[in-house]
Write a protein that holds these residues in place. Structure first.
Motif, PDB file in Angstrom:
ATOM      1  N   THR A 136       0.867  -1.187   0.000  1.00 58.25           N
ATOM      2  CA  THR A 136       0.000   0.000   0.000  1.00 58.25           C
ATOM      3  C   THR A 136       0.905   1.238   0.000  1.00 58.25           C
ATOM      4  O   THR A 136       1.777   1.360   0.863  1.00 58.25           O
ATOM      5  CB  THR A 136      -0.889   0.021   1.270  1.00 58.25           C
ATOM      6  OG1 THR A 136      -1.617  -1.199   1.349  1.00 58.25           O
ATOM      7  CG2 THR A 136      -1.865   1.188   1.240  1.00 58.25           C
ATOM      8  N   PRO A 137       0.733   2.131  -0.968  1.00 59.95           N
ATOM      9  CA  PRO A 137       1.612   3.314  -1.008  1.00 59.95           C
ATOM     10  C   PRO A 137       1.448   4.202   0.233  1.00 59.95           C
ATOM     11  O   PRO A 137       0.385   4.218   0.857  1.00 59.95           O
ATOM     12  CB  PRO A 137       1.148   4.053  -2.270  1.00 59.95           C
ATOM     13  CG  PRO A 137       0.449   3.020  -3.092  1.00 59.95           C
ATOM     14  CD  PRO A 137      -0.185   2.085  -2.113  1.00 59.95           C
ATOM     15  N   VAL A 138       2.503   4.913   0.549  1.00 61.95           N
ATOM     16  CA  VAL A 138       2.465   5.846   1.684  1.00 61.95           C
ATOM     17  C   VAL A 138       1.340   6.857   1.452  1.00 61.95           C
ATOM     18  O   VAL A 138       1.157   7.364   0.352  1.00 61.95           O
ATOM     19  CB  VAL A 138       3.826   6.571   1.834  1.00 61.95           C
ATOM     20  CG1 VAL A 138       3.730   7.717   2.842  1.00 61.95           C
ATOM     21  CG2 VAL A 138       4.909   5.587   2.258  1.00 61.95           C
ATOM     22  N   GLY A 139       0.594   7.111   2.509  1.00 54.89           N
ATOM     23  CA  GLY A 139      -0.474   8.106   2.441  1.00 54.89           C
ATOM     24  C   GLY A 139      -1.826   7.544   2.047  1.00 54.89           C
ATOM     25  O   GLY A 139      -2.858   8.171   2.284  1.00 54.89           O
ATOM     26  N   SER A 143      -8.478   0.090   5.651  1.00 54.45           N
ATOM     27  CA  SER A 143      -9.335  -0.026   6.850  1.00 54.45           C
ATOM     28  C   SER A 143      -8.500  -0.034   8.122  1.00 54.45           C
ATOM     29  O   SER A 143      -9.005   0.287   9.185  1.00 54.45           O
ATOM     30  CB  SER A 143     -10.228  -1.263   6.756  1.00 54.45           C
ATOM     31  OG  SER A 143      -9.446  -2.430   6.837  1.00 54.45           O
ATOM     32  N   THR A 144      -7.214  -0.376   8.010  1.00 53.63           N
ATOM     33  CA  THR A 144      -6.339  -0.326   9.188  1.00 53.63           C
ATOM     34  C   THR A 144      -5.287   0.787   9.062  1.00 53.63           C
ATOM     35  O   THR A 144      -4.321   0.816   9.824  1.00 53.63           O
ATOM     36  CB  THR A 144      -5.643  -1.687   9.425  1.00 53.63           C
ATOM     37  OG1 THR A 144      -5.088  -2.126   8.184  1.00 53.63           O
ATOM     38  CG2 THR A 144      -6.600  -2.734   9.952  1.00 53.63           C
ATOM     39  N   SER A 145      -5.453   1.657   8.082  1.00 51.73           N
ATOM     40  CA  SER A 145      -4.641   2.886   8.044  1.00 51.73           C
ATOM     41  C   SER A 145      -5.602   4.022   7.689  1.00 51.73           C
ATOM     42  O   SER A 145      -5.491   4.661   6.642  1.00 51.73           O
ATOM     43  CB  SER A 145      -3.480   2.787   7.050  1.00 51.73           C
ATOM     44  OG  SER A 145      -3.940   2.635   5.729  1.00 51.73           O
ATOM     45  N   PRO A 146      -6.559   4.263   8.597  1.00 49.25           N
ATOM     46  CA  PRO A 146      -7.615   5.232   8.279  1.00 49.25           C
ATOM     47  C   PRO A 146      -7.103   6.659   8.113  1.00 49.25           C
ATOM     48  O   PRO A 146      -7.754   7.474   7.469  1.00 49.25           O
ATOM     49  CB  PRO A 146      -8.566   5.123   9.476  1.00 49.25           C
ATOM     50  CG  PRO A 146      -7.752   4.547  10.587  1.00 49.25           C
ATOM     51  CD  PRO A 146      -6.741   3.658   9.935  1.00 49.25           C
ATOM     52  N   TYR A 147      -5.930   6.955   8.680  1.00 46.80           N
ATOM     53  CA  TYR A 147      -5.371   8.302   8.542  1.00 46.80           C
ATOM     54  C   TYR A 147      -4.335   8.379   7.428  1.00 46.80           C
ATOM     55  O   TYR A 147      -3.629   9.366   7.291  1.00 46.80           O
ATOM     56  CB  TYR A 147      -4.740   8.738   9.879  1.00 46.80           C
ATOM     57  CG  TYR A 147      -5.694   8.593  11.035  1.00 46.80           C
ATOM     58  CD1 TYR A 147      -6.840   9.388  11.116  1.00 46.80           C
ATOM     59  CD2 TYR A 147      -5.473   7.633  12.020  1.00 46.80           C
ATOM     60  CE1 TYR A 147      -7.743   9.233  12.155  1.00 46.80           C
ATOM     61  CE2 TYR A 147      -6.366   7.479  13.063  1.00 46.80           C
ATOM     62  CZ  TYR A 147      -7.500   8.282  13.128  1.00 46.80           C
ATOM     63  OH  TYR A 147      -8.383   8.120  14.157  1.00 46.80           O
ATOM     64  N   GLY A 148      -4.209   7.321   6.664  1.00 43.51           N
ATOM     65  CA  GLY A 148      -3.194   7.267   5.605  1.00 43.51           C
ATOM     66  C   GLY A 148      -2.026   6.417   6.069  1.00 43.51           C
ATOM     67  O   GLY A 148      -1.603   6.493   7.218  1.00 43.51           O
ATOM     68  N   ASN A 149      -1.504   5.614   5.154  1.00 46.76           N
ATOM     69  CA  ASN A 149      -0.439   4.666   5.495  1.00 46.76           C
ATOM     70  C   ASN A 149       0.890   5.374   5.767  1.00 46.76           C
ATOM     71  O   ASN A 149       1.316   6.220   4.991  1.00 46.76           O
ATOM     72  CB  ASN A 149      -0.279   3.668   4.336  1.00 46.76           C
ATOM     73  CG  ASN A 149       0.822   2.665   4.571  1.00 46.76           C
ATOM     74  OD1 ASN A 149       1.147   2.348   5.714  1.00 46.76           O
ATOM     75  ND2 ASN A 149       1.404   2.160   3.493  1.00 46.76           N
ATOM     76  N   LEU A 150       1.530   4.998   6.861  1.00 48.46           N
ATOM     77  CA  LEU A 150       2.820   5.610   7.223  1.00 48.46           C
ATOM     78  C   LEU A 150       4.008   4.804   6.703  1.00 48.46           C
ATOM     79  O   LEU A 150       5.135   5.305   6.687  1.00 48.46           O
ATOM     80  CB  LEU A 150       2.937   5.699   8.756  1.00 48.46           C
ATOM     81  CG  LEU A 150       1.907   6.561   9.496  1.00 48.46           C
ATOM     82  CD1 LEU A 150       2.142   6.460  11.002  1.00 48.46           C
ATOM     83  CD2 LEU A 150       1.986   8.015   9.054  1.00 48.46           C
ATOM     84  N   ARG A 208     -12.047   3.497  -1.218  1.00 49.16           N
ATOM     85  CA  ARG A 208     -11.601   4.196  -0.011  1.00 49.16           C
ATOM     86  C   ARG A 208     -10.656   5.365  -0.353  1.00 49.16           C
ATOM     87  O   ARG A 208     -10.566   6.327   0.396  1.00 49.16           O
ATOM     88  CB  ARG A 208     -10.900   3.197   0.913  1.00 49.16           C
ATOM     89  CG  ARG A 208     -10.701   3.683   2.303  1.00 49.16           C
ATOM     90  CD  ARG A 208     -10.220   2.580   3.229  1.00 49.16           C
ATOM     91  NE  ARG A 208     -11.303   1.891   3.913  1.00 49.16           N
ATOM     92  CZ  ARG A 208     -11.621   0.615   3.778  1.00 49.16           C
ATOM     93  NH1 ARG A 208     -10.950  -0.137   2.943  1.00 49.16           N
ATOM     94  NH2 ARG A 208     -12.606   0.087   4.451  1.00 49.16           N
ATOM     95  N   ASN A 209      -9.967   5.240  -1.493  1.00 47.96           N
ATOM     96  CA  ASN A 209      -9.007   6.280  -1.865  1.00 47.96           C
ATOM     97  C   ASN A 209      -9.505   7.167  -3.020  1.00 47.96           C
ATOM     98  O   ASN A 209      -8.716   7.861  -3.646  1.00 47.96           O
ATOM     99  CB  ASN A 209      -7.649   5.640  -2.198  1.00 47.96           C
ATOM    100  CG  ASN A 209      -6.955   5.148  -0.932  1.00 47.96           C
ATOM    101  OD1 ASN A 209      -6.514   5.942  -0.119  1.00 47.96           O
ATOM    102  ND2 ASN A 209      -6.908   3.839  -0.757  1.00 47.96           N
ATOM    103  N   ARG A 210     -10.807   7.118  -3.246  1.00 46.71           N
ATOM    104  CA  ARG A 210     -11.468   7.963  -4.261  1.00 46.71           C
ATOM    105  C   ARG A 210     -10.741   7.885  -5.611  1.00 46.71           C
ATOM    106  O   ARG A 210     -10.341   8.893  -6.184  1.00 46.71           O
ATOM    107  CB  ARG A 210     -11.547   9.408  -3.771  1.00 46.71           C
ATOM    108  CG  ARG A 210     -12.281   9.521  -2.446  1.00 46.71           C
ATOM    109  CD  ARG A 210     -12.503  10.959  -2.031  1.00 46.71           C
ATOM    110  NE  ARG A 210     -13.162  11.011  -0.723  1.00 46.71           N
ATOM    111  CZ  ARG A 210     -14.451  10.761  -0.518  1.00 46.71           C
ATOM    112  NH1 ARG A 210     -15.242  10.430  -1.518  1.00 46.71           N
ATOM    113  NH2 ARG A 210     -14.953  10.824   0.703  1.00 46.71           N
ATOM    114  N   MET A 211     -10.535   6.655  -6.077  1.00 45.99           N
ATOM    115  CA  MET A 211      -9.815   6.464  -7.333  1.00 45.99           C
ATOM    116  C   MET A 211     -10.755   6.228  -8.510  1.00 45.99           C
ATOM    117  O   MET A 211     -10.322   5.847  -9.596  1.00 45.99           O
ATOM    118  CB  MET A 211      -8.818   5.312  -7.197  1.00 45.99           C
ATOM    119  CG  MET A 211      -7.744   5.633  -6.150  1.00 45.99           C
ATOM    120  SD  MET A 211      -6.723   4.231  -5.762  1.00 45.99           S
ATOM    121  CE  MET A 211      -5.561   4.291  -7.117  1.00 45.99           C
TER     122      MET A 211
END
Lengths: 274, 382
Positions: A136-139, A143-150, A208-211
């Motif tokens: 999963t790309p950063v940001g 469902s387990t990185s609801p604030y964006g992936n770090l 989830r990422n509005r793609m």
């Protein structure tokens, strides 16, 4: 019109994959590649782990083995070594092969065992509902990185290359014909081969990422894909967010089952046990 | 002793006997990972298998070794792995897979002290319950426990035979004492034991149901590449082998899987009985502890105390049929174990609490001595 039916278990249809999922494109490309090589259904064992792509073996009329999460390559290792004449193809995903199954992935590459791994990279755990994966790309949200992936992503083709694979190619479901060629080469290769396929998951990742729609996601793949040749002339900044496609590794080196057979032969000619 | 017999005398360890037994049973694939005190089994097989058209591989971890033997078994090879406590824990998920997908294989666990890394070089019998219930869900399992080097050879062959016959993983539950003890043995020759192969289907591919509900509860099995293409999964499946969510099919599958051990329980269980006919005090012992127990029993007999012993070579399924009568004839049943009483609970329910179950437990890495058991016999008898 290509005759897919001879390789399919049509009574198991419809597929469990969502509308817009790219996995079916990979399935078709794979069957065309198998047909081109001329393998019979009996000569193939298809092994998978757990996840959306790992449900593929249920639909194809080969010897099929749907294993535990992450362990497809470990099971496939047993099949291949016990029966080296068998063509063993592993169907797996980014989470299955490089998170829970990462150890098997790198060690099978190191051994250069003659397996073909078709790795469906959709950047997410789709089946379990869209959790963050090692690719999963950063940001990006999951469902387990609801604030964006770090967490930075794995370069999973690079991983196979570094670990010693004989053949590594990356394609996307937009380039289905290219994919077919990569898979054909991968199966023909005597050694550990990986075809990383970038495939969209509109349901668990795109939404989830509005793609946009599945079509939008495939168009994005088309726009972001850069051939190896073109990429060589681009700066790291220009390559940011791009998907480099092509045959990344294609080398010949000793393959595990062949080396083992040689050893057995040598030992047979020696009398007695040391 | 005849001279030709003399030539066959060997001094070997239990781990060596296990490797020899596996080869005698027709082992063609071994996958393992280094772990004390089982590593010699892998070392011996790495030397021997390439010479007998067999395959040896040291995998990247314990989980991979378990997966690889399942794959190899499906490809038609008799397959085994060997490990100890921590590795046995790691293998549990795939042991459940083998049980669910009915893939014959043998898992050797040379027990050491636990939990966790515990006591790598010292014996224990702490994995008795794990061998029964280590993987999740209701599942069939068979576990065998040898008490000597020669018996390790015999039970390794039996482990393969049972796995082939019932299409199930079989656990060979050794312990560090049995694994490393050197004993003088004459191993039986090929004409002295039976080798069983998995039953193949007698129908053409188009009529083949890989998970058919047969009367014996054990469906015939075919290897990959033999023209019968089928699907193997750890998901609940119907007779065709494909996943199902149908409650009727799921119930049938799980009852058949567990039923296949129940239906054949009498053929699987095996106990050795010593002096039980007139015994007033019984001993229930297995594995290396049974050696001390037997010595204690003989010493007590010399003192005129009527002690008898029951030694199961098969721990699972549990031989309650043989344990129950001990409750009726003995006032006490002593259960010495190198754990905190895992089998004692089984003995308690199996004797219907008619006899008092007396536990002797050690978890300090030391074997239970004959004296310790004798002391308990004297205490109970007085």
């Amino acid at each position: 019109m290509f005759e897919y039916a001879k390789y399919l278990r049509l009574n198991k249809f419809p597929l469990i994959w969502c509308a817009g999922c790219g996995d079916g494109i990979v399935l078709k490309a794979m069957l065309r590649a198998i047909d081109k090589i001329g393998l019979s259904n009996d000569e193939i064992t298809m092994v998978s782990g757990i996840g959306c792509s790992s449900r593929l073996p249920g639909y194809v009329d080969f010897n099929t083995l749907h294993t535990t999460h992450g362990r497809a390559i470990a099971f496939a290792t047993g099949v291949k070594i016990a029966k080296p004449e068998m063509t063993v193809i592993v169907v797996t995903g980014d989470g299955d092969a490089t998170a829970i199954g990462g150890n098997h992935y790198i060690h099978a590459a190191r051994r250069n065992l003659d397996l073909t791994v078709i790795l469906f990279n959709n950047n997410i755990y789709g089946m379990t509902g869209g959790q963050v994966s090692p690719t999963t790309p950063v940001g990006k949200k999951a469902s387990t990185s609801p604030y964006g992936n770090l967490e930075p992503s794995f370069n999973i083709s690079g991983l196979a290359q570094a670990a010693g694979a004989s053949f590594v190619a990356r394609g996307t479901v937009h380039g289905a014909h290219m994919l077919e060629k990569f898979i054909e080469k991968a199966i023909r290769k005597k050694g550990f081969s990986v075809v990383e396929v970038i495939t969209p998951c509109p349901t668990a990742y795109g939404r989830r990422n509005r793609m946009g729609t599945a079509v939008n996601m495939i168009q994005d793949l088309k726009e972001n894909a850069v051939t190896l040749k073109k990429a060589a002339k681009m700066s790291p900044e220009e390559l940011e967010g791009k998907v480099v496609t092509g045959v990344l590794v294609d080398i010949d080196k000793p393959e595990y089952t062949e080396e083992y057979a040689k050893l057995s032969e040598q030992l047979k000619n020696k009398v007695g046990v040391d | 002793m005849q001279s030709n017999q003399k030539d066959k005398v060997q001094v070997i360890t239990g781990n060596e006997a296990c490797a020899e037994g596996a080869l005698a049973a027709g082992l063609k694939f071994f996958a393992g990972y280094p772990i004390t005190p089982s590593s010699e089994i892998a070392e011996i097989l790495s030397l021997r298998l390439p010479r007998v058209d067999g395959r040896f591989i040291q995998m990247e971890d314990e989980i991979a070794a378990m997966g690889a033997i399942i794959g190899a078994s499906l490809a038609g090879a008799k397959a085994m792995t060997a490990t100890s406590g921590p590795g046995f824990s790691l293998k549990q998920e795939n042991i459940g897979y083998a049980a669910m997908a009915e893939v014959p294989c043998v898992v050797v666990n040379v027990q050491r002290g636990g939990p966790s890394t515990g006591l790598p070089t010292l014996p224990a019998q702490g994995d008795v319950m794990q061998s029964r219930w280590g993987t999740h869900g209701d599942h069939p399992i068979i576990a065998l426990a040898p008490h000597s080097v020669r018996e390790t050879f015999e039970l390794t062959i039996r482990a393969f035979n049972l796995s082939e016959m019932y299409r199930t993983p079989v656990i060979l539950l050794m312990d560090e004492v049995i694994g490393h003890v050197n004993e003088k043995v004459i191993l039986p020759g090929p004409d002295e034991y039976e080798i069983i192969q998995r039953k193949k289907p007698d129908v053409p591919p188009e009529e083949f149901l890989p998970y058919k509900h047969t009367e014996s509860c054990v469906p015939p099995m075919v290897s990959f590449g033999e023209g019968y293409r089928y699907h193997v999964t750890g998901l609940c499946h119907d007779e065709t082998g494909f996943p199902t969510n149908d409650p009727v099919e799921i119930d049938r599958l799980l009852r058949r899987l567990n039923g296949k051990i129940e239906v054949h329980r009498d053929e699987i269980i095996d106990v050795k009985e010593d002096f039980l006919d007139d015994a007033k005090i019984g001993i229930f012992a297995y594995g290396s502890t049974a050696r001390s127990a037997r010595r204690a029993m003989l010493l007590a007999r010399e003192k005129g105390i009527k002690v008898g012993m029951l030694r199961p070579t098969v721990l699972w399924p549990f031989p309650e049929k043989f344990v129950r009568p001990m409750g009726e004839t003995c006032s006490h049943v002593i259960v010495p174990e190198m754990n905190l009483g895992q089998m004692a609970h089984e003995v308690e329910w199996a004797t219907c609490r008619n006899a008092e179950v007396v536990k002797i437990n050690r978890v300090d890495g030391e074997p239970i001595s004959p004296q310790q058991i004798l002391d308990k016999i004297l205490e109970v008898a007085s």
